[in-house]
Design an enzyme around this catalytic site. Structure first.
Site, short mmCIF file in Angstrom:
data_model
loop_
_atom_site.label_atom_id
_atom_site.label_comp_id
_atom_site.label_asym_id
_atom_site.label_seq_id
_atom_site.Cartn_x
_atom_site.Cartn_y
_atom_site.Cartn_z
N GLY A 32 87.17 34.31 21.03
CA GLY A 32 88.23 35.11 21.60
C GLY A 32 87.76 36.12 22.62
CG ASP A 144 83.18 42.44 17.96
OD1 ASP A 144 83.83 43.19 17.22
OD2 ASP A 144 83.26 41.21 17.92
CE LYS A 281 88.36 33.05 11.83
NZ LYS A 281 89.09 33.87 12.79
NE ARG A 314 79.55 34.34 12.66
CZ ARG A 314 80.49 35.25 12.53
NH1 ARG A 314 80.76 35.74 11.34
NH2 ARG A 314 81.18 35.68 13.57
CG LEU A 379 92.51 36.07 20.28
CD1 LEU A 379 91.41 35.99 21.31
CD2 LEU A 379 93.58 37.07 20.75
CB ALA A 381 98.57 33.32 15.64
CD GLU A 383 93.98 30.82 22.07
OE1 GLU A 383 93.09 31.59 22.44
OE2 GLU A 383 93.74 29.78 21.42
CG ASP A 501 100.81 82.43 19.76
OD1 ASP A 501 102.02 82.26 19.64
OD2 ASP A 501 99.96 81.94 18.98
CE1 TYR A 502 103.57 89.02 14.80
CE2 TYR A 502 104.37 87.08 13.63
CZ TYR A 502 104.03 88.42 13.63
OH TYR A 502 104.16 89.17 12.51
C1 GDG Z 1 87.12 37.44 16.77
C2 GDG Z 1 87.87 38.01 15.57
C3 GDG Z 1 89.85 38.32 17.05
C4 GDG Z 1 88.59 27.93 18.71
N1 GDG Z 1 88.24 26.66 18.49
C5 GDG Z 1 88.12 26.06 19.69
C6 GDG Z 1 88.44 26.98 20.66
N2 GDG Z 1 88.71 28.13 20.04
C7 GDG Z 1 89.09 29.38 20.71
C8 GDG Z 1 90.53 29.71 20.46
C9 GDG Z 1 90.52 31.24 20.52
C10 GDG Z 1 89.14 31.60 20.04
O1 GDG Z 1 88.33 30.44 20.15
C11 GDG Z 1 89.13 32.04 18.59
O2 GDG Z 1 89.62 33.33 18.51
P1 GDG Z 1 90.17 33.98 17.15
O3 GDG Z 1 90.82 35.23 17.49
O4 GDG Z 1 91.11 33.03 16.51
O5 GDG Z 1 88.91 34.14 16.18
P2 GDG Z 1 87.34 34.67 16.27
O6 GDG Z 1 86.49 33.73 17.05
O7 GDG Z 1 86.95 34.86 14.85
O8 GDG Z 1 87.36 36.05 17.06
C12 GDG Z 1 89.35 37.73 15.73
C13 GDG Z 1 88.98 37.89 18.20
O9 GDG Z 1 87.60 38.14 17.96
C14 GDG Z 1 89.37 38.60 19.49
O10 GDG Z 1 89.31 39.98 19.35
O11 GDG Z 1 91.16 37.85 17.27
O12 GDG Z 1 90.08 38.28 14.65
O13 GDG Z 1 87.40 37.45 14.35
O14 GDG Z 1 90.67 31.69 21.84
O15 GDG Z 1 91.31 29.12 21.44
N3 GDG Z 1 88.43 26.69 21.97
C15 GDG Z 1 88.10 25.43 22.33
N4 GDG Z 1 87.76 24.50 21.42
C16 GDG Z 1 87.75 24.76 20.10
O16 GDG Z 1 87.42 23.88 19.31
N5 GDG Z 1 88.12 25.10 23.62
#
Ligand code: GDG
Length: 729
Positions: A32, A144, A281, A314, A379, A381, A383, A501-502
């Protein structure tokens, strides 16, 4: 005006380098943070600093130089780390200590000194790299949990730097945070920033609770007066690149992929989940809930399919390996139990997929089932909703995801409640197209409005606002030398104005809000002051005029009541000042609109002669915090506009009728050619007085908080001592 350059600092760069034989190539980084910030990076004068994804001991000097040169063209600057550093810092402290603890998985958190020391060392390496590149007017935006010590390290070396920090993961409740052996160091590290941002108000509150509990610093409207420096903590719910997702369907590859998926799946309903392989997750709980759904609703056998994309993550950390094994086994078990010759309930992909496949899946899915046990934002959700340009599809989202705060039209579930999830799947499968469209459109509007660039702009603007506030408000002690100068000025002068001021200034703050009339000592002191005909004393108070009249009925001093609504020049003679015009509305409305955008549920009501911002429908504590913040912003914005700000029950109203203490100060200042003016106050409302004073005036804030005043003194006792000193000389 030239825009400041922005240095984005994160553990990983937005591109990841790889080496094949002698060839270095780059691919966009996943996740994200990288995808979200990339558009911001391209639009501004930005430099991105981070690890390029290759360890330095495996590549050699020539490749290092090649990486540096190639990255320079992309405005990226690499921080090189060794294999052992990545192991102890990233796989170690970041992902075995901070990640589990901050997601409230306390049972997984390891506390090992050697990992902590490496975390320190790597933060220092980042610090040195930044110091080598940063120019004095750069904005430094640290991202982060991998770099939480960095803001303080930078501040120590360069106190004037503009530093923002954003945490992408949750900040845990203080009772969990306190388990961390290095809790003080980490908190101090973050507090080195000028602006600290989180996705949700819950994380802001948790952070402020920890600061209060561990260091004793209180906050007011998100501002903390920390070691003589004002800093701000606030909510910035990260958005997505909305257009990229909403227009993704136009891509021919995506279109082809959609057809392919439809050919393979046929008319079956598609439930989709996408996440990294991570215990936060909720993948196991989701599978159990899906099985429960199949068991309870056999009529859906062969009619639904769960496409579960799990991205490897990881893999060197033990819990992640164990989780992978558990997921593999459970998927096998469920498929084995329910599959028929032509159908398996779960299609499980343990891989990363290209963007066109990702968006095709978002588009065809009937349901997105996203059930993290804890997630900073999520993110995926957002997207999913953005991609739905046919508006069909239902989002089932865990209430433990930060995104649930903004996506209230989704079906919000408790990720541990399999009955509720199962029921929600059934409900979603039967939801009418009309309702699906209606709900999605509302969410789309919100996501389109607060897209990722707006989010980043908002953060940057807020950071600059904190800096200008710091410049205005800097605490300055009234030194003995300054005191003497003041006394000399007093003695030389012939027309002196005292604006006092009082509550909190002439009487101690302990009695504030109680009906404590002035003691004999205070009345005596004021009498002594006005015995000298050169002195005009005015008490500038927020109290009612009748109360002040009663208390000061026998002393011929000026009075200001109701924060400037009423003036008394002579005993018993009170007057008001006429209201100003309605022109102020065009200046105030944009601020209220900003608060509507950033406070879901709030709205503006425009009346003939006033504007009201209502927050009755917001989350109660969040609304309250925003109201206080708005009130404070309005106080500064309106000090010269002759407006009154009323904080009523769940509403803030601005009217062109009252007068601030500042305007009453103006009134008194204009009465004579004063050659000595002294204003003293302890409260936010006194800032208006300070703001309107001529440069030659003395202004003193009671207490240690920062102020627009020239000086600070500690207490109301010192105020009395100072006044006595003036008279006795
Ligand atoms: C951290 C926080 C917070 C995922 N699989 C594929 C793929 N993705 C992209 C998604 C999305 C991103 O990766 C994942 O973002 P998330 O927000 O869902 O989760 P984290 O990676 O854990 O991110 C999280 C975020 O930072 C931002 O602040 O929301 O809570 O843990 O964009 O689309 N993209 C492609 N292939 C995949 O297989 N191309």
């Amino acid at each position: 005006m030239k825009m400041a350059r922005i240095l984005i600092v994160s553990n990983r760069l937005p591109v990841t380098a790889s080496k094949n034989k002698d060839k270095i190539s780059f691919l966009p980084s996943a996740g994200g943070l990288a995808t979200g910030m990339s558009s911001f990076h391209q639009d501004y004068d930005c430099q991105w600093i981070g690890w390029p994804g290759l360890v330095k001991d495996k590549i050699g000097e020539k490749s290092i130089q090649e990486i540096i040169t190639k990255l320079e063209k992309l405005n990226n600057y690499p921080v090189f780390l060794s294999q052992s550093q990545i192991q102890a810092y990233y796989n170690g402290f970041c992902n075995k200590t901070i990640w589990p603890l901050f997601h409230s998985f306390t049972q997984y958190a390891v506390y090992q000194n050697s990992l902590w020391e490496e975390y320190n060392r790597v933060n220092k390496i980042f610090c040195q790299t930044i110091l080598n590149t940063a120019r004095p007017d750069d904005i430094i935006w640290v991202h982060d949990y991998q770099l939480m010590l960095l803001p303080k390290m930078l501040r120590q070396k360069r106190p004037d730097l503009t530093i923002g920090f954003f945490l992408h993961i949750p900040f845990p409740p203080q009772e969990i945070y306190r388990l961390l052996p290095w809790r003080d160091e980490i908190l101090e590290g973050i507090l080195g920033a000028d602006l600290i941002g989180f996705h949700t108000y819950d994380y802001v509150r948790n952070f402020l609770d920890s600061v209060l509990r561990l260091f004793g610093y209180e906050s007011s409207m998100g501002y903390i007066n920390y070691q003589n420096r004002i800093l701000k903590v606030d909510t910035f719910p990260m958005g997505i690149d909305y257009e990229r997702f909403s227009s993704s369907i136009l891509n021919p590859d995506t279109k082809k992929e959609i057809e392919k998926i439809r050919d393979q799946i046929g008319e079956k309903k598609i439930i989709l989940s996408i996440d990294r392989m991570d215990y936060t997750k909720g993948i196991i709980k989701r599978l159990e809930a899906f099985e429960f759904f199949l068991q309870k609703n056999p009529e859906y056998l062969e009619k639904v399919i769960l496409i579960m994309v799990v991205v490897p993550s990881r893999i060197r950390v033990k819990q992640y390996q164990q989780l992978k094994q558990q997921v593999d086994e459970l998927v096998g078990e469920i498929n084995g139990k329910y599959a028929t010759i032509g159908w398996s309930p779960i299609r499980y992909l343990f891989q990363s997929i290209p963007f066109y496949e990702l968006t095709a899946l978002y588009y065809v899915a009937d349901i997105a089932l996203l059930t993290p046990l804890k997630d900073g934002m999520n993110l995926v959700a957002k997207e999913f909703i953005a991609t739905k340009n046919n508006n069909k599809g239902v989002l089932i989202l865990s209430e433990m995801a930060g995104a649930a705060n903004e996506l209230g039209e989704a079906l919000i579930v408790n990720p541990n409640n399999r009955e509720q999830i199962s029921w929600s799947i059934k409900y979603a499968l039967n939801m009418s197209d009309k309702i699906q469209k209606k709900r999605n459109q509302i969410m789309q509007k919100r996501l389109k409005n607060y897209h990722v660039k707006k989010w980043a702009d908002d953060f940057k603007e807020s950071l600059l606002q904190v800096k200008s506030r710091q410049a205005e408000f800097s605490a300055k002690d009234l030194s003995p030398k300054k005191r003497l100068e003041m006394i000399e000025d007093y003695q030389k002068s012939k027309n002196r104005l005292f604006l006092l001021d009082y509550d909190g200034t002439l009487i101690s703050n302990t009695y504030k809000f109680k009906k404590i009339k002035p003691s004999k000592k205070i009345l005596n002191l004021i009498q002594q002051l006005i015995q000298d005909k050169k002195n005009q004393v005015v008490i500038v108070s927020g109290r009612e005029k009748d109360t002040l009249e009663k208390w000061f009925a026998d002393i011929n001093i000026g009075l200001v009541a109701g924060h400037g609504t009423w003036l008394r020049e002579r005993i018993g003679q009170w007057k008001t000042v006429k209201p100003l015009s309605n022109k102020w509305k065009t200046q105030i409305k944009p601020l209220l609109e900003l608060y509507v955008n950033r406070t879901p549920g709030s709205f503006i009501q425009e009346k003939e002669y006033s504007l009201a911002w209502h927050y009755i429908k917001t989350d109660p504590s969040f609304g309250q915090m925003r109201a206080l913040e708005l009130k404070s912003s309005l106080l500064f914005l309106t000090s010269n506009l002759n407006l009154e700000i009323l904080h009523g029950e769940k509403v803030i109203e601005i009217k062109p009728m009252g007068i601030s203490k500042g305007l009453s100060a103006d009134y008194w200042i204009s009465q004579k050619d004063w050659d000595f003016i002294l204003a003293i106050g302890d409260d936010w409302s006194d800032e208006d007085t300070f703001q309107n004073l001529p440069d030659s005036a003395y202004s003193i804030k009671v207490g240690t908080r920062s102020s627009l005043s020239k000086y600070n003194i500690k207490s109301s006792i010192e105020v009395k001592t100072l006044l006595k000193e003036l008279i006795s000389k």
